[in-house]
Design a protein around this motif. Structure first.
Motif, short mmCIF file in Angstrom:
data_model
loop_
_atom_site.label_atom_id
_atom_site.label_comp_id
_atom_site.label_asym_id
_atom_site.label_seq_id
_atom_site.Cartn_x
_atom_site.Cartn_y
_atom_site.Cartn_z
N GLY A 92 0.79 -1.23 0.00
CA GLY A 92 0.00 0.00 0.00
C GLY A 92 0.82 1.29 0.00
O GLY A 92 1.99 1.30 0.37
N MET A 112 -6.61 1.16 -6.62
CA MET A 112 -6.91 0.48 -5.37
C MET A 112 -6.74 -1.02 -5.53
O MET A 112 -6.94 -1.57 -6.61
CB MET A 112 -8.35 0.79 -4.93
CG MET A 112 -8.64 2.27 -4.72
SD MET A 112 -7.69 3.01 -3.40
CE MET A 112 -8.47 2.26 -1.97
N GLY A 113 -6.35 -1.67 -4.44
CA GLY A 113 -6.21 -3.12 -4.46
C GLY A 113 -6.28 -3.68 -3.06
O GLY A 113 -6.27 -2.94 -2.08
N LYS A 114 -6.35 -4.98 -2.95
CA LYS A 114 -6.43 -5.64 -1.65
C LYS A 114 -5.03 -5.90 -1.10
O LYS A 114 -4.15 -6.34 -1.82
CB LYS A 114 -7.22 -6.93 -1.78
CG LYS A 114 -8.63 -6.69 -2.28
CD LYS A 114 -9.58 -7.70 -1.73
CE LYS A 114 -10.97 -7.48 -2.25
NZ LYS A 114 -11.66 -6.39 -1.68
N VAL A 115 -4.87 -5.58 0.18
CA VAL A 115 -3.60 -5.75 0.87
C VAL A 115 -3.85 -6.51 2.16
O VAL A 115 -4.83 -6.26 2.86
CB VAL A 115 -2.99 -4.35 1.20
CG1 VAL A 115 -1.76 -4.48 2.06
CG2 VAL A 115 -2.67 -3.60 -0.09
N GLU A 121 -7.55 -8.67 5.39
CA GLU A 121 -7.49 -8.03 4.08
C GLU A 121 -8.18 -6.66 4.11
O GLU A 121 -9.24 -6.50 4.70
CB GLU A 121 -8.19 -8.94 3.05
CG GLU A 121 -7.84 -8.62 1.63
CD GLU A 121 -8.40 -9.67 0.70
OE1 GLU A 121 -7.61 -10.43 0.13
OE2 GLU A 121 -9.64 -9.72 0.55
N THR A 122 -7.55 -5.68 3.48
CA THR A 122 -8.11 -4.34 3.42
C THR A 122 -7.85 -3.73 2.04
O THR A 122 -6.97 -4.18 1.32
CB THR A 122 -7.53 -3.44 4.54
OG1 THR A 122 -8.21 -2.19 4.54
CG2 THR A 122 -6.05 -3.19 4.34
N GLU A 123 -8.61 -2.72 1.69
CA GLU A 123 -8.47 -2.04 0.41
C GLU A 123 -7.58 -0.81 0.61
O GLU A 123 -7.82 0.00 1.50
CB GLU A 123 -9.86 -1.60 -0.08
CG GLU A 123 -9.90 -1.09 -1.49
CD GLU A 123 -10.04 -2.18 -2.54
OE1 GLU A 123 -10.02 -1.84 -3.71
OE2 GLU A 123 -10.16 -3.36 -2.19
N LYS A 124 -6.51 -0.69 -0.19
CA LYS A 124 -5.58 0.43 -0.09
C LYS A 124 -5.15 0.85 -1.50
O LYS A 124 -5.30 0.11 -2.46
CB LYS A 124 -4.32 0.05 0.68
CG LYS A 124 -4.50 -0.14 2.16
CD LYS A 124 -3.16 -0.28 2.84
CE LYS A 124 -3.34 -0.33 4.34
NZ LYS A 124 -2.07 -0.40 5.04
N VAL A 125 -4.56 2.04 -1.59
CA VAL A 125 -3.91 2.46 -2.84
C VAL A 125 -2.67 1.59 -3.00
O VAL A 125 -1.83 1.52 -2.09
CB VAL A 125 -3.51 3.95 -2.80
CG1 VAL A 125 -2.73 4.32 -4.05
CG2 VAL A 125 -4.75 4.83 -2.68
N VAL A 126 -2.55 0.89 -4.11
CA VAL A 126 -1.40 0.01 -4.34
C VAL A 126 -0.54 0.45 -5.53
O VAL A 126 0.55 -0.07 -5.73
CB VAL A 126 -1.83 -1.46 -4.54
CG1 VAL A 126 -2.42 -2.02 -3.26
CG2 VAL A 126 -2.78 -1.60 -5.71
#
Length: 142
Positions: A92, A112-115, A121-126
């Motif tokens: 992230g 955005m992607g899953k980290v 698991e959470t959604e963050k800017v990747v």
């Protein structure tokens, strides 16, 4: 003050050669922090290659006088159009560059992607991408 400029310099011509700077390995995480007054400078050429920073870990961007500089190394009309990933982080990206320097019509986007975190698991800017008009190719994602 620090500038990260992926790639190398051609010994004969002194010109910047586009490249990818990778930090860490897929099995070993390394964070990258852009402190105050830092710059990430990325160059785009006639081919479908651009500079990029790939981080296995997190990227933290301090919002005090940090810059993302996007520049062509050729005439704008000679660039292939498309969307290029210029910064990615497996764990992230937090924060924003306080200034983006780019030719008119270039658009910077957050992906955005899953980290996976300790909490799950959470959604963050990747990733951060740049989209530009140009000749030839309609869309390139690298």
């Amino acid at each position: 003050t620090a500038t990260i400029w992926p790639g190398t310099i051609d010994d004969a011509t002194g010109q910047h050669i586009n490249g990818v700077l990778t930090v860490g390995r897929s099995d070993l995480s390394h964070p990258v922090t852009f402190g105050a007054h830092s710059t990430l400078k990325l160059t785009f050429g006639k081919t479908v290659v651009s500079d990029a920073l790939v981080v296995h870990g997190t990227v933290a961007i301090n919002e005090t006088d940090t810059k993302l500089v996007l520049e062509p190394n050729c005439d704008l009309k000679d660039l292939h159009g498309g969307t290029f990933t210029v910064l990615s982080a497996t764990d992230g990206i937090t924060g924003d560059f306080s200034e983006i320097v780019a030719p008119k019509g270039w658009h910077v986007n957050k992906v955005m992607g899953k980290v996976m975190t300790e909490e799950g698991e959470t959604e963050k800017v990747v990733a951060i991408t740049v989209s530009m008009a140009g000749r030839g190719l309609a869309m390139i994602i690298r």
